[in-house]
Design a protein around this motif. Structure first.
Motif, PDB file in Angstrom:
ATOM      1  N   HIS A 115      87.210 -99.525   7.281  1.00  0.00           N
ATOM      2  CA  HIS A 115      86.327 -98.832   6.566  1.00  0.00           C
ATOM      3  C   HIS A 115      87.160 -98.649   5.372  1.00  0.00           C
ATOM      4  N   VAL A 116      88.275 -98.329   5.348  1.00  0.00           N
ATOM      5  CA  VAL A 116      89.146 -97.955   4.193  1.00  0.00           C
ATOM      6  C   VAL A 116      89.650 -99.246   3.425  1.00  0.00           C
ATOM      7  N   GLY A 117      89.883-100.094   4.128  1.00  0.00           N
ATOM      8  CA  GLY A 117      90.371-101.375   3.643  1.00  0.00           C
ATOM      9  C   GLY A 117      89.319-102.208   2.962  1.00  0.00           C
ATOM     10  N   ARG A 118      87.974-102.345   3.632  1.00  0.00           N
ATOM     11  CA  ARG A 118      87.302-103.253   2.977  1.00  0.00           C
ATOM     12  C   ARG A 118      86.937-103.119   1.362  1.00  0.00           C
ATOM     13  N   PRO A 119      86.735-101.859   0.984  1.00  0.00           N
ATOM     14  CA  PRO A 119      86.427-101.839  -0.616  1.00  0.00           C
ATOM     15  C   PRO A 119      87.708-102.342  -1.408  1.00  0.00           C
ATOM     16  N   LEU A 120      88.864-102.367  -0.763  1.00  0.00           N
ATOM     17  CA  LEU A 120      89.971-102.921  -1.479  1.00  0.00           C
ATOM     18  C   LEU A 120      89.942-104.365  -1.181  1.00  0.00           C
ATOM     19  N   ALA A 121      89.586-104.876  -0.390  1.00  0.00           N
ATOM     20  CA  ALA A 121      89.320-106.419   0.097  1.00  0.00           C
ATOM     21  C   ALA A 121      88.221-106.782  -1.011  1.00  0.00           C
ATOM     22  N   LEU A 139      96.149 -93.960   1.330  1.00  0.00           N
ATOM     23  CA  LEU A 139      94.840 -93.510   1.186  1.00  0.00           C
ATOM     24  C   LEU A 139      94.704 -92.366   2.198  1.00  0.00           C
ATOM     25  N   LEU A 140      94.780 -92.717   3.450  1.00  0.00           N
ATOM     26  CA  LEU A 140      94.564 -91.846   4.700  1.00  0.00           C
ATOM     27  C   LEU A 140      95.411 -90.494   4.307  1.00  0.00           C
ATOM     28  N   GLU A 141      96.722 -90.949   3.953  1.00  0.00           N
ATOM     29  CA  GLU A 141      97.565 -89.656   3.791  1.00  0.00           C
ATOM     30  C   GLU A 141      97.177 -88.858   2.709  1.00  0.00           C
ATOM     31  N   THR A 142      96.461 -89.562   1.569  1.00  0.00           N
ATOM     32  CA  THR A 142      96.135 -88.808   0.573  1.00  0.00           C
ATOM     33  C   THR A 142      94.848 -87.913   0.945  1.00  0.00           C
ATOM     34  N   VAL A 143      94.086 -88.263   1.905  1.00  0.00           N
ATOM     35  CA  VAL A 143      93.065 -87.193   2.282  1.00  0.00           C
ATOM     36  C   VAL A 143      93.335 -86.345   3.434  1.00  0.00           C
ATOM     37  N   GLY A 144      94.530 -86.393   3.740  1.00  0.00           N
ATOM     38  CA  GLY A 144      95.254 -85.517   4.670  1.00  0.00           C
ATOM     39  C   GLY A 144      95.098 -85.923   6.068  1.00  0.00           C
ATOM     40  N   LEU A 145      95.228 -87.011   6.215  1.00  0.00           N
ATOM     41  CA  LEU A 145      95.158 -87.495   7.508  1.00  0.00           C
ATOM     42  C   LEU A 145      96.602 -88.168   7.923  1.00  0.00           C
ATOM     43  N   HIS A 146      97.441 -87.428   8.593  1.00  0.00           N
ATOM     44  CA  HIS A 146      98.895 -87.724   8.656  1.00  0.00           C
ATOM     45  C   HIS A 146      98.950 -88.106  10.175  1.00  0.00           C
ATOM     46  N   PRO A 147     100.100 -88.773  10.432  1.00  0.00           N
ATOM     47  CA  PRO A 147     100.388 -89.945   9.605  1.00  0.00           C
ATOM     48  C   PRO A 147      99.451 -90.939   9.361  1.00  0.00           C
ATOM     49  N   GLY A 148      99.205 -91.708   8.316  1.00  0.00           N
ATOM     50  CA  GLY A 148      98.123 -92.608   8.171  1.00  0.00           C
ATOM     51  C   GLY A 148      97.795 -93.745   9.239  1.00  0.00           C
ATOM     52  N   ARG A 149      99.228 -94.355   9.765  1.00  0.00           N
ATOM     53  CA  ARG A 149      99.223 -95.185  10.333  1.00  0.00           C
ATOM     54  C   ARG A 149      98.580 -94.956  11.852  1.00  0.00           C
ATOM     55  N   GLU A 150      98.668 -93.681  12.172  1.00  0.00           N
ATOM     56  CA  GLU A 150      98.240 -93.424  13.525  1.00  0.00           C
ATOM     57  C   GLU A 150      96.510 -93.328  13.482  1.00  0.00           C
ATOM     58  N   SER A 160      87.244 -86.285  14.687  1.00  0.00           N
ATOM     59  CA  SER A 160      86.313 -84.850  14.678  1.00  0.00           C
ATOM     60  C   SER A 160      85.433 -85.299  13.277  1.00  0.00           C
ATOM     61  N   GLY A 161      84.586 -84.268  13.213  1.00  0.00           N
ATOM     62  CA  GLY A 161      83.456 -84.399  12.024  1.00  0.00           C
ATOM     63  C   GLY A 161      84.303 -84.174  10.781  1.00  0.00           C
ATOM     64  N   GLY A 162      85.335 -83.431  10.801  1.00  0.00           N
ATOM     65  CA  GLY A 162      86.240 -83.033   9.495  1.00  0.00           C
ATOM     66  C   GLY A 162      86.864 -84.414   9.269  1.00  0.00           C
ATOM     67  N   GLN A 163      87.632 -85.119  10.297  1.00  0.00           N
ATOM     68  CA  GLN A 163      88.319 -86.302  10.124  1.00  0.00           C
ATOM     69  C   GLN A 163      87.467 -87.493   9.519  1.00  0.00           C
ATOM     70  N   ARG A 164      86.328 -87.454  10.003  1.00  0.00           N
ATOM     71  CA  ARG A 164      85.453 -88.496   9.631  1.00  0.00           C
ATOM     72  C   ARG A 164      84.964 -88.508   8.270  1.00  0.00           C
ATOM     73  N   GLN A 165      84.777 -87.145   7.799  1.00  0.00           N
ATOM     74  CA  GLN A 165      84.245 -87.104   6.616  1.00  0.00           C
ATOM     75  C   GLN A 165      85.621 -87.263   5.534  1.00  0.00           C
ATOM     76  N   ARG A 166      86.986 -87.138   6.054  1.00  0.00           N
ATOM     77  CA  ARG A 166      88.063 -87.446   5.269  1.00  0.00           C
ATOM     78  C   ARG A 166      88.185 -89.088   5.247  1.00  0.00           C
ATOM     79  N   VAL A 167      87.621 -89.529   6.203  1.00  0.00           N
ATOM     80  CA  VAL A 167      87.793 -91.326   6.123  1.00  0.00           C
ATOM     81  C   VAL A 167      86.769 -91.629   4.892  1.00  0.00           C
TER      82      VAL A 167
END
Ligand SMILES: Nc1ncnc2c1ncn2[C@@H]1O[C@H](COP(=O)(O)OP(=O)(O)O)[C@@H](O)[C@H]1O
Ligand SMILES: [Mg+2]
Length: 338
Positions: A115-121, A139-150, A160-167
Protein backbone atom coordinates in the motif's frame (compact mmCIF):
# COMPACT_ATOMS: atom_id res chain seq x y z
CA UNK A 1 -9.53 34.21 1.67
CA UNK A 2 -6.02 34.25 2.99
CA UNK A 3 -3.32 36.87 2.64
CA UNK A 4 -0.95 34.56 0.71
CA UNK A 5 -1.89 33.50 -2.82
CA UNK A 6 -4.06 30.39 -2.75
CA UNK A 7 -2.64 27.03 -3.71
CA UNK A 8 -6.17 25.74 -4.15
CA UNK A 9 -9.18 27.80 -5.05
CA UNK A 10 -12.79 26.85 -5.59
CA UNK A 11 -14.65 29.54 -7.49
CA UNK A 12 -18.43 29.30 -7.33
CA UNK A 13 -18.31 25.54 -7.56
CA UNK A 14 -21.61 23.69 -7.83
CA UNK A 15 -22.27 19.99 -7.99
CA UNK A 16 -25.54 18.44 -9.03
CA UNK A 17 -26.05 14.68 -8.90
CA UNK A 18 -28.69 13.29 -11.20
CA UNK A 19 -29.78 9.77 -10.40
CA UNK A 20 -31.87 8.01 -12.98
CA UNK A 21 -33.73 4.85 -12.28
CA UNK A 22 -36.34 3.15 -14.42
CA UNK A 23 -39.18 4.84 -12.63
CA UNK A 24 -37.84 8.22 -11.61
CA UNK A 25 -35.15 10.80 -11.88
CA UNK A 26 -33.85 12.53 -8.77
CA UNK A 27 -31.65 15.58 -8.64
CA UNK A 28 -29.46 16.41 -5.63
CA UNK A 29 -27.86 19.83 -5.32
CA UNK A 30 -24.85 18.75 -3.29
CA UNK A 31 -22.89 22.02 -3.62
CA UNK A 32 -24.15 25.47 -4.52
CA UNK A 33 -21.66 28.10 -5.61
CA UNK A 34 -19.01 27.21 -3.10
CA UNK A 35 -15.93 29.43 -3.00
CA UNK A 36 -12.96 28.48 -0.84
CA UNK A 37 -9.23 28.97 -0.83
CA UNK A 38 -6.35 27.14 0.80
CA UNK A 39 -2.93 28.78 0.90
CA UNK A 40 0.38 26.95 0.83
CA UNK A 41 1.01 25.34 4.22
CA UNK A 42 -2.41 26.32 5.51
CA UNK A 43 -5.01 24.10 7.16
CA UNK A 44 -8.61 24.88 6.29
CA UNK A 45 -11.28 22.97 8.19
CA UNK A 46 -14.58 22.31 6.48
CA UNK A 47 -17.25 21.69 9.08
CA UNK A 48 -20.82 20.57 8.66
CA UNK A 49 -23.24 17.85 9.60
CA UNK A 50 -23.76 14.72 7.58
CA UNK A 51 -25.07 15.35 4.07
CA UNK A 52 -23.89 18.95 3.90
CA UNK A 53 -21.55 18.33 0.95
CA UNK A 54 -18.15 17.91 2.63
CA UNK A 55 -17.17 14.65 0.93
CA UNK A 56 -18.39 15.99 -2.40
CA UNK A 57 -16.00 18.92 -1.93
CA UNK A 58 -13.18 16.47 -1.13
CA UNK A 59 -13.96 14.36 -4.19
CA UNK A 60 -13.99 17.41 -6.43
CA UNK A 61 -10.59 18.46 -5.11
CA UNK A 62 -9.23 14.96 -5.57
CA UNK A 63 -10.62 15.01 -9.12
CA UNK A 64 -12.69 11.92 -8.47
CA UNK A 65 -15.64 13.85 -9.86
CA UNK A 66 -16.15 17.08 -11.81
CA UNK A 67 -18.00 20.27 -10.91
CA UNK A 68 -21.34 20.94 -12.58
CA UNK A 69 -20.51 24.64 -12.50
CA UNK A 70 -17.69 26.94 -11.44
CA UNK A 71 -13.96 26.37 -11.51
CA UNK A 72 -11.26 24.76 -9.42
CA UNK A 73 -7.79 26.28 -9.57
CA UNK A 74 -4.62 24.62 -8.40
CA UNK A 75 -1.25 26.36 -8.18
CA UNK A 76 -2.28 29.13 -10.55
CA UNK A 77 -3.97 26.92 -13.17
CA UNK A 78 -7.59 26.09 -13.78
CA UNK A 79 -8.24 22.39 -13.60
CA UNK A 80 -9.20 21.20 -16.99
CA UNK A 81 -11.93 18.60 -17.21
CA UNK A 82 -10.30 17.14 -20.30
CA UNK A 83 -6.94 16.71 -18.60
CA UNK A 84 -4.60 14.17 -20.15
CA UNK A 85 -3.42 11.11 -18.24
CA UNK A 86 -0.04 12.68 -17.53
CA UNK A 87 -1.51 15.88 -16.12
CA UNK A 88 -3.96 13.90 -14.03
CA UNK A 89 -1.19 11.70 -12.65
CA UNK A 90 0.85 14.77 -11.77
CA UNK A 91 -2.13 16.36 -10.02
CA UNK A 92 -2.84 13.19 -8.08
CA UNK A 93 0.72 13.09 -6.91
CA UNK A 94 0.42 16.59 -5.51
CA UNK A 95 -3.06 16.31 -3.98
CA UNK A 96 -3.57 13.24 -1.84
CA UNK A 97 -6.61 11.98 0.02
CA UNK A 98 -6.88 10.40 3.47
CA UNK A 99 -10.12 8.49 3.67
CA UNK A 100 -12.67 8.33 6.44
CA UNK A 101 -12.82 4.58 6.76
CA UNK A 102 -9.48 2.93 7.51
CA UNK A 103 -11.14 -0.49 7.21
CA UNK A 104 -12.37 -0.21 3.63
CA UNK A 105 -9.64 2.08 2.31
CA UNK A 106 -6.99 -0.66 2.46
CA UNK A 107 -7.18 -3.74 0.29
CA UNK A 108 -7.30 -6.90 2.44
CA UNK A 109 -5.16 -8.94 0.04
CA UNK A 110 -2.23 -6.54 0.01
CA UNK A 111 0.43 -5.91 2.65
CA UNK A 112 1.20 -2.61 4.32
CA UNK A 113 4.40 -2.46 2.28
CA UNK A 114 2.44 -2.77 -0.95
CA UNK A 115 0.00 0.00 0.00
CA UNK A 116 2.71 2.48 0.94
CA UNK A 117 5.17 1.47 -1.79
CA UNK A 118 2.73 1.55 -4.65
CA UNK A 119 2.43 5.35 -4.97
CA UNK A 120 6.24 5.54 -4.95
CA UNK A 121 6.38 3.04 -7.79
CA UNK A 122 3.49 4.54 -9.80
CA UNK A 123 5.01 7.99 -9.70
CA UNK A 124 8.51 6.54 -10.19
CA UNK A 125 9.79 8.49 -7.21
CA UNK A 126 12.12 5.80 -5.91
CA UNK A 127 13.78 3.01 -7.91
CA UNK A 128 12.37 -0.42 -7.12
CA UNK A 129 14.27 -2.67 -4.77
CA UNK A 130 16.13 -1.77 -1.64
CA UNK A 131 15.68 2.00 -1.95
CA UNK A 132 11.92 1.63 -2.19
CA UNK A 133 11.78 -0.74 0.77
CA UNK A 134 13.84 1.69 2.85
CA UNK A 135 11.59 4.59 1.88
CA UNK A 136 8.49 2.60 2.86
CA UNK A 137 9.99 1.89 6.28
CA UNK A 138 10.86 5.56 6.75
CA UNK A 139 7.31 6.58 5.84
CA UNK A 140 5.84 4.08 8.29
CA UNK A 141 8.03 5.46 11.05
CA UNK A 142 7.09 9.00 10.08
CA UNK A 143 3.47 8.13 10.88
CA UNK A 144 4.39 6.50 14.18
CA UNK A 145 4.56 2.82 13.16
CA UNK A 146 7.81 1.70 14.81
CA UNK A 147 9.82 -0.17 13.77
CA UNK A 148 8.66 0.27 10.17
CA UNK A 149 10.30 -2.99 9.09
CA UNK A 150 7.92 -4.98 11.29
CA UNK A 151 4.83 -3.48 9.69
CA UNK A 152 5.85 -3.89 6.06
CA UNK A 153 4.72 -7.49 5.67
CA UNK A 154 1.56 -7.21 7.78
CA UNK A 155 -1.91 -7.38 6.26
CA UNK A 156 -4.67 -4.87 7.11
CA UNK A 157 -6.55 -7.39 9.29
CA UNK A 158 -3.49 -7.67 11.53
CA UNK A 159 -3.65 -3.98 12.40
CA UNK A 160 -5.81 -1.94 14.78
CA UNK A 161 -8.06 0.81 13.38
CA UNK A 162 -5.58 3.48 14.46
CA UNK A 163 -2.67 1.65 12.82
CA UNK A 164 -4.65 1.26 9.60
CA UNK A 165 -5.40 4.94 9.49
CA UNK A 166 -1.68 5.60 9.99
CA UNK A 167 -0.96 3.35 7.00
CA UNK A 168 -3.54 5.38 5.04
CA UNK A 169 -1.69 8.54 6.04
CA UNK A 170 1.70 7.04 5.10
CA UNK A 171 0.28 6.09 1.70
CA UNK A 172 -1.00 9.63 1.19
CA UNK A 173 2.36 11.06 2.21
CA UNK A 174 4.39 8.73 0.00
CA UNK A 175 4.36 10.87 -3.17
CA UNK A 176 5.34 13.94 -1.13
CA UNK A 177 2.13 15.87 -1.83
CA UNK A 178 1.49 19.59 -1.49
CA UNK A 179 -2.04 19.05 -0.24
CA UNK A 180 -3.68 16.48 2.00
CA UNK A 181 -7.44 16.14 1.89
CA UNK A 182 -8.48 14.46 5.12
CA UNK A 183 -12.16 13.50 5.02
CA UNK A 184 -13.24 12.91 8.63
CA UNK A 185 -10.04 10.92 9.23
CA UNK A 186 -10.79 10.22 12.89
CA UNK A 187 -14.54 9.67 12.86
CA UNK A 188 -14.30 5.87 12.63
CA UNK A 189 -11.61 5.55 15.30
CA UNK A 190 -11.96 4.95 19.01
CA UNK A 191 -12.18 8.21 20.89
CA UNK A 192 -8.90 7.44 22.65
CA UNK A 193 -7.06 7.30 19.29
CA UNK A 194 -8.52 10.39 17.68
CA UNK A 195 -6.27 12.93 19.31
CA UNK A 196 -3.17 10.89 18.36
CA UNK A 197 -4.14 10.96 14.69
CA UNK A 198 -4.99 14.67 14.86
CA UNK A 199 -1.60 15.39 16.44
CA UNK A 200 0.13 13.30 13.79
CA UNK A 201 -1.53 15.36 11.05
CA UNK A 202 -0.52 18.57 12.79
CA UNK A 203 3.08 17.32 13.06
CA UNK A 204 3.10 16.50 9.36
CA UNK A 205 1.74 19.89 8.55
CA UNK A 206 4.74 21.42 10.32
CA UNK A 207 7.45 19.03 9.17
CA UNK A 208 6.19 18.53 5.60
CA UNK A 209 4.69 22.00 5.11
CA UNK A 210 1.64 20.49 3.45
CA UNK A 211 -1.62 22.32 3.00
CA UNK A 212 -4.64 20.52 4.33
CA UNK A 213 -8.38 20.42 3.89
CA UNK A 214 -9.48 18.91 7.19
CA UNK A 215 -13.09 17.76 7.04
CA UNK A 216 -15.04 17.16 10.22
CA UNK A 217 -18.49 17.49 11.75
CA UNK A 218 -16.95 18.69 14.99
CA UNK A 219 -16.23 22.39 15.47
CA UNK A 220 -13.88 21.99 18.41
CA UNK A 221 -11.80 19.45 16.46
CA UNK A 222 -11.74 21.92 13.56
CA UNK A 223 -10.49 24.61 15.90
CA UNK A 224 -7.74 22.32 17.18
CA UNK A 225 -6.57 21.52 13.66
CA UNK A 226 -7.11 24.53 11.47
CA UNK A 227 -6.00 28.08 10.75
CA UNK A 228 -9.37 28.88 9.23
CA UNK A 229 -12.78 27.24 9.45
CA UNK A 230 -15.52 27.19 6.83
CA UNK A 231 -18.96 26.08 7.98
CA UNK A 232 -21.06 24.33 5.38
CA UNK A 233 -24.79 23.65 5.41
CA UNK A 234 -26.66 21.94 2.59
CA UNK A 235 -23.96 22.66 0.07
CA UNK A 236 -23.51 26.32 1.01
CA UNK A 237 -20.71 28.00 2.96
CA UNK A 238 -22.57 29.76 5.75
CA UNK A 239 -19.61 31.33 7.51
CA UNK A 240 -15.85 31.38 7.20
CA UNK A 241 -13.28 32.95 9.50
CA UNK A 242 -9.92 32.40 11.17
CA UNK A 243 -10.48 29.56 13.64
CA UNK A 244 -10.14 31.67 16.80
CA UNK A 245 -12.52 34.32 15.46
CA UNK A 246 -15.14 31.79 14.48
CA UNK A 247 -15.00 30.09 17.88
CA UNK A 248 -15.04 33.32 19.85
CA UNK A 249 -17.35 35.40 17.77
CA UNK A 250 -19.55 33.26 15.53
CA UNK A 251 -22.07 35.28 13.57
CA UNK A 252 -24.24 32.84 11.69
CA UNK A 253 -27.11 31.25 13.68
CA UNK A 254 -26.07 27.86 12.28
CA UNK A 255 -22.47 28.24 13.48
CA UNK A 256 -23.82 29.18 16.90
CA UNK A 257 -25.95 26.09 16.93
CA UNK A 258 -22.99 23.94 15.98
CA UNK A 259 -20.91 25.57 18.68
CA UNK A 260 -23.58 24.89 21.30
CA UNK A 261 -23.70 21.25 20.23
CA UNK A 262 -19.94 20.88 20.32
CA UNK A 263 -18.72 19.48 23.63
CA UNK A 264 -15.55 20.14 25.54
CA UNK A 265 -14.73 16.50 24.85
CA UNK A 266 -13.40 17.39 21.47
CA UNK A 267 -12.75 14.95 18.72
CA UNK A 268 -15.97 13.41 19.91
CA UNK A 269 -18.43 16.23 19.34
CA UNK A 270 -21.87 15.18 18.19
CA UNK A 271 -23.28 16.16 14.87
CA UNK A 272 -26.19 18.50 15.28
CA UNK A 273 -28.78 16.30 13.69
CA UNK A 274 -29.19 13.24 11.54
CA UNK A 275 -28.30 13.27 7.85
CA UNK A 276 -29.80 16.12 5.91
CA UNK A 277 -32.44 15.33 3.36
CA UNK A 278 -32.06 16.65 -0.16
CA UNK A 279 -32.65 20.37 -0.49
CA UNK A 280 -35.63 21.47 -2.51
CA UNK A 281 -33.88 23.29 -5.37
CA UNK A 282 -36.95 25.41 -6.06
CA UNK A 283 -36.77 26.90 -2.57
CA UNK A 284 -35.62 30.49 -3.09
CA UNK A 285 -34.56 31.30 0.45
CA UNK A 286 -31.75 30.54 2.84
CA UNK A 287 -31.13 26.80 3.15
CA UNK A 288 -31.07 27.13 6.94
CA UNK A 289 -34.39 28.98 7.07
CA UNK A 290 -36.54 26.04 8.29
CA UNK A 291 -34.29 25.49 11.34
CA UNK A 292 -33.12 29.02 11.99
CA UNK A 293 -33.97 30.50 15.41
CA UNK A 294 -33.35 34.05 14.10
CA UNK A 295 -35.20 33.85 10.80
CA UNK A 296 -36.93 36.84 9.26
CA UNK A 297 -39.54 36.91 6.47
CA UNK A 298 -36.90 37.76 3.86
CA UNK A 299 -35.01 34.56 4.71
CA UNK A 300 -37.66 32.38 3.09
CA UNK A 301 -37.80 34.57 0.00
CA UNK A 302 -34.23 35.36 -1.01
CA UNK A 303 -30.98 33.49 -0.77
CA UNK A 304 -28.46 35.53 1.23
CA UNK A 305 -25.16 36.29 -0.47
CA UNK A 306 -21.85 35.62 1.19
CA UNK A 307 -20.25 38.90 2.22
CA UNK A 308 -17.39 40.15 4.32
CA UNK A 309 -18.03 41.46 7.78
CA UNK A 310 -16.98 45.05 8.30
CA UNK A 311 -13.66 45.58 10.06
CA UNK A 312 -12.98 41.89 10.40
CA UNK A 313 -10.29 40.45 8.21
CA UNK A 314 -11.16 37.19 6.52
CA UNK A 315 -14.58 36.78 8.14
CA UNK A 316 -17.53 36.28 5.84
CA UNK A 317 -21.06 35.20 6.45
CA UNK A 318 -24.08 34.31 4.39
CA UNK A 319 -27.00 35.63 6.44
CA UNK A 320 -29.71 38.27 5.94
CA UNK A 321 -29.30 39.31 9.56
CA UNK A 322 -25.93 40.73 8.61
CA UNK A 323 -26.26 41.63 4.99
CA UNK A 324 -28.94 42.78 2.68
CA UNK A 325 -28.32 41.27 -0.75
CA UNK A 326 -29.64 44.34 -2.54
CA UNK A 327 -27.78 46.98 -0.55
CA UNK A 328 -24.91 45.53 1.43
CA UNK A 329 -24.45 47.79 4.42
CA UNK A 330 -21.74 46.05 6.29
CA UNK A 331 -19.48 44.52 3.64
CA UNK A 332 -15.83 45.42 4.03
CA UNK A 333 -15.81 46.94 0.59
CA UNK A 334 -19.60 47.21 0.33
CA UNK A 335 -19.59 44.53 -2.36
CA UNK A 336 -20.89 41.08 -1.69
CA UNK A 337 -18.36 38.44 -2.61
CA UNK A 338 -19.09 34.80 -2.86
N1 LIG B 1 -22.92 9.96 -6.05
C1 LIG B 1 -23.98 10.59 -5.54
N2 LIG B 1 -25.20 10.50 -6.13
C2 LIG B 1 -26.26 11.16 -5.64
N3 LIG B 1 -26.25 11.94 -4.54
C3 LIG B 1 -25.08 12.06 -3.90
C4 LIG B 1 -23.89 11.40 -4.36
N4 LIG B 1 -22.86 11.72 -3.51
C5 LIG B 1 -23.40 12.53 -2.57
N5 LIG B 1 -24.72 12.74 -2.80
C6 LIG B 1 -25.62 13.59 -2.02
O1 LIG B 1 -25.02 14.87 -1.92
C7 LIG B 1 -25.27 15.42 -0.64
C8 LIG B 1 -23.94 15.73 0.02
O2 LIG B 1 -23.28 14.50 0.32
P1 LIG B 1 -21.80 14.41 0.93
O3 LIG B 1 -20.92 15.29 0.13
O4 LIG B 1 -21.44 12.99 1.04
O5 LIG B 1 -22.02 15.06 2.38
P2 LIG B 1 -21.16 14.92 3.71
O6 LIG B 1 -19.80 14.39 3.35
O7 LIG B 1 -21.13 16.30 4.26
O8 LIG B 1 -21.91 13.99 4.60
C9 LIG B 1 -26.11 14.41 0.12
O9 LIG B 1 -27.48 14.79 -0.03
C10 LIG B 1 -25.81 13.11 -0.59
O10 LIG B 1 -26.88 12.22 -0.48
MG1 LIG C 1 -18.79 12.74 4.13
Amino acid sequence: MSSSPPLIELRNVSKVFVNRSLRQRSVVYALREVSLTIARGEVLALVGESGSGKSTTAQLLARLTHPSGGEIWFDGRAINRQAGARELRQYRRRVQMIFQDPFSSLNAVHTVGYHVGRPLAIHRLVPPGRALAAQVETLLETVGLHPGREFVSKFPHQLSGGQRQRVGIARALAPNPDVLIADEPTSMLDVSLRLDVMNLLLDLRTTRKVSMLYITHDLSGANYMADRIAVMYRGTIMEEAPADVLMKDPVHPYTRLLLDASTADFGNGPSVAGPLGALDPSSPGCPFYPRCPSRMPVCSETRPVSAWIADEAEHRVSCHRYHDAESPKTGRDAQPKV
